[in-house]
Design a protein around this motif. Structure first.
Motif, PDB file in Angstrom:
ATOM      1  N   ILE A   1       0.851  -1.176   0.000  1.00 31.22           N
ATOM      2  CA  ILE A   1       0.000   0.000   0.000  1.00 31.22           C
ATOM      3  C   ILE A   1       0.890   1.231   0.000  1.00 31.22           C
ATOM      4  O   ILE A   1       1.675   1.429   0.930  1.00 31.22           O
ATOM      5  N   LEU A   2       0.802   2.025  -1.040  1.00 28.58           N
ATOM      6  CA  LEU A   2       1.477   3.314  -1.059  1.00 28.58           C
ATOM      7  C   LEU A   2       0.562   4.288  -0.331  1.00 28.58           C
ATOM      8  O   LEU A   2      -0.521   4.615  -0.812  1.00 28.58           O
ATOM      9  N   GLY A   3       0.986   4.727   0.861  1.00 27.85           N
ATOM     10  CA  GLY A   3       0.054   5.363   1.776  1.00 27.85           C
ATOM     11  C   GLY A   3       0.326   6.812   2.073  1.00 27.85           C
ATOM     12  O   GLY A   3       0.862   7.553   1.265  1.00 27.85           O
TER      13      GLY A   3
ATOM     14  N   VAL B   1       6.225  13.925   6.131  1.00 27.81           N
ATOM     15  CA  VAL B   1       5.671  14.444   7.384  1.00 27.81           C
ATOM     16  C   VAL B   1       6.543  13.953   8.530  1.00 27.81           C
ATOM     17  O   VAL B   1       6.891  12.771   8.604  1.00 27.81           O
ATOM     18  N   ARG B   2       6.899  14.843   9.443  1.00 26.75           N
ATOM     19  CA  ARG B   2       7.851  14.504  10.509  1.00 26.75           C
ATOM     20  C   ARG B   2       7.303  13.446  11.453  1.00 26.75           C
ATOM     21  O   ARG B   2       8.028  12.556  11.890  1.00 26.75           O
ATOM     22  N   GLU B   3       6.050  13.552  11.819  1.00 24.51           N
ATOM     23  CA  GLU B   3       5.439  12.582  12.724  1.00 24.51           C
ATOM     24  C   GLU B   3       4.169  12.037  12.076  1.00 24.51           C
ATOM     25  O   GLU B   3       3.050  12.421  12.438  1.00 24.51           O
ATOM     26  N   PRO B   4       4.316  11.137  11.103  1.00 22.58           N
ATOM     27  CA  PRO B   4       3.139  10.636  10.393  1.00 22.58           C
ATOM     28  C   PRO B   4       2.279   9.752  11.279  1.00 22.58           C
ATOM     29  O   PRO B   4       2.755   9.153  12.252  1.00 22.58           O
ATOM     30  N   GLN B   5       1.005   9.676  10.933  1.00 22.40           N
ATOM     31  CA  GLN B   5       0.099   8.751  11.595  1.00 22.40           C
ATOM     32  C   GLN B   5       0.313   7.372  10.958  1.00 22.40           C
ATOM     33  O   GLN B   5       0.008   7.159   9.797  1.00 22.40           O
ATOM     34  N   LEU B   6       0.845   6.445  11.754  1.00 22.21           N
ATOM     35  CA  LEU B   6       1.256   5.158  11.194  1.00 22.21           C
ATOM     36  C   LEU B   6       0.079   4.193  11.107  1.00 22.21           C
ATOM     37  O   LEU B   6      -0.742   4.103  12.028  1.00 22.21           O
ATOM     38  N   PRO B   7       0.013   3.440  10.021  1.00 27.29           N
ATOM     39  CA  PRO B   7      -1.010   2.407   9.908  1.00 27.29           C
ATOM     40  C   PRO B   7      -0.578   1.159  10.669  1.00 27.29           C
ATOM     41  O   PRO B   7       0.607   1.003  11.022  1.00 27.29           O
TER      42      PRO B   7
ATOM     43  N   ASP C   1       3.520  20.442   9.184  1.00 29.35           N
ATOM     44  CA  ASP C   1       4.901  20.724   9.572  1.00 29.35           C
ATOM     45  C   ASP C   1       5.300  22.111   9.103  1.00 29.35           C
ATOM     46  O   ASP C   1       4.706  22.652   8.161  1.00 29.35           O
ATOM     47  N   PRO C   2       6.324  22.715   9.720  1.00 35.60           N
ATOM     48  CA  PRO C   2       6.737  24.064   9.312  1.00 35.60           C
ATOM     49  C   PRO C   2       7.127  24.106   7.840  1.00 35.60           C
ATOM     50  O   PRO C   2       7.881  23.250   7.364  1.00 35.60           O
ATOM     51  N   PRO C   3       6.631  25.083   7.094  1.00 32.95           N
ATOM     52  CA  PRO C   3       6.994  25.205   5.679  1.00 32.95           C
ATOM     53  C   PRO C   3       8.395  25.762   5.520  1.00 32.95           C
ATOM     54  O   PRO C   3       8.916  26.439   6.408  1.00 32.95           O
TER      55      PRO C   3
ATOM     56  N   ALA D   1      -1.132  22.837  12.300  1.00 30.75           N
ATOM     57  CA  ALA D   1      -2.306  22.119  12.799  1.00 30.75           C
ATOM     58  C   ALA D   1      -2.578  20.932  11.888  1.00 30.75           C
ATOM     59  O   ALA D   1      -2.263  20.947  10.704  1.00 30.75           O
ATOM     60  N   ARG D   2      -3.177  19.903  12.465  1.00 34.15           N
ATOM     61  CA  ARG D   2      -3.572  18.709  11.721  1.00 34.15           C
ATOM     62  C   ARG D   2      -5.069  18.476  11.937  1.00 34.15           C
ATOM     63  O   ARG D   2      -5.566  18.561  13.051  1.00 34.15           O
ATOM     64  N   GLY D   3      -5.788  18.203  10.862  1.00 35.98           N
ATOM     65  CA  GLY D   3      -7.217  17.963  10.952  1.00 35.98           C
ATOM     66  C   GLY D   3      -7.518  16.669  11.686  1.00 35.98           C
ATOM     67  O   GLY D   3      -6.620  15.919  12.059  1.00 35.98           O
TER      68      GLY D   3
END
Length: 248
Positions: free
Chosen positions: A5-7, A35-41, A155-157, A170-172
């Motif tokens: 899965i390319l996620g 993303v520095r701290e991705p939400q891992l599956p 993450d900071p641009p 912010a993250r939704g």
């Protein structure tokens, strides 16, 4: 059967969750690492690129992957193009899983544009205070504009950025109540968004509609000419139909 899965999206995490406990499948999720701290599956996860389509094709052969699901962001054009080329070279079935695009509703004032550059070109005639919600990439297109920008990213641009920019990390998901408060606090006159679809960030569109704000909507790039699905359920059904004796 080994599945890649390319996620990096909610749909990818949901699909990995659906498949993780199945004894007939071994699933690996791949994240680009942007993303520095991705939400891992759940399940096996690899982070980082493959080295282009050739590197991905080699990985598919080496790992004996029998099916690939491209569940990346609708605007991740390079990754999707690489996946198509790699799957063809490895003789591996490929499915594109994309959430449906947003559609304008009654009361919306959308200004569709084909690219970030086109969005930047349109802004000066629409307003002075801009809410830019297109992510970290592509902000350089707006760097030459002497407008007031509120930029929201996970993450900071990185520079270059417009000279008058306020960054909000912010993250939704976001609520309509909070989006309305944000737009009013910063006296936003124009919203800029990519047509990503989904519910995580759609509240901003409702808020813009309620306030009568124009929305500059960057349209999606063309979808690859391969089988596609709009839901996790459809993706699971497609995987169940993949022949288990595929050579890989």
């Amino acid at each position: 059967m080994r599945v890649l899965i390319l996620g990096g999206t909610g749909e990818a995490r949901a699909l990995a969750g659906r498949l993780h406990e199945r004894p007939d499948l071994h699933v690996t999720s791949s994240l680009a690492g942007r993303v520095r701290e991705p939400q891992l599956p759940p399940g096996d996860v690899r982070v980082g690129g493959f080295g282009g389509p050739d590197g991905l094709a080699d990985w598919l052969r080496r790992e004996r992957v029998r099916a690939v699901v491209d569940a990346t962001h609708p605007f991740a054009r390079t990754i999707s193009d690489n996946a198509v080329a790699a799957a063809q070279r490895a003789g591996c079935p490929l499915l594109v899983l994309r959430r449906p695009a947003w559609e304008p509703e009654s009361g919306d004032d959308w200004r569709p544009v084909p690219s970030m550059a086109a969005a930047a070109e349109l802004l000066p005639e629409l307003g002075e205070r801009i809410f830019l919600t297109t992510g970290r990439q592509g902000l350089a297109h707006f760097a030459g504009l002497d407008l007031r920008f509120l930029v929201r990213t996970v993450d900071p641009p990185e520079p270059p950025l417009p000279p008058r920019t306020t960054v909000l990390l912010a993250r939704g998901p976001f609520t309509v109540h909070d989006e309305l408060a944000l737009l009013r606090e910063h006296r936003i006159e124009v919203l800029v968004s990519k047509n990503s679809g989904g519910s995580m960030t759609s509240a901003k569109l409702t808020a813009a509609r309620e306030l009568g704000l124009p929305v500059v909507m960057v349209q999606r790039p063309p979808r690859p000419d391969v089988p596609s699905a709009g839901t996790v359920e459809q993706a699971v059904a497609w995987l169940d139909a993949v022949p288990r004796d595929h050579a890989g």
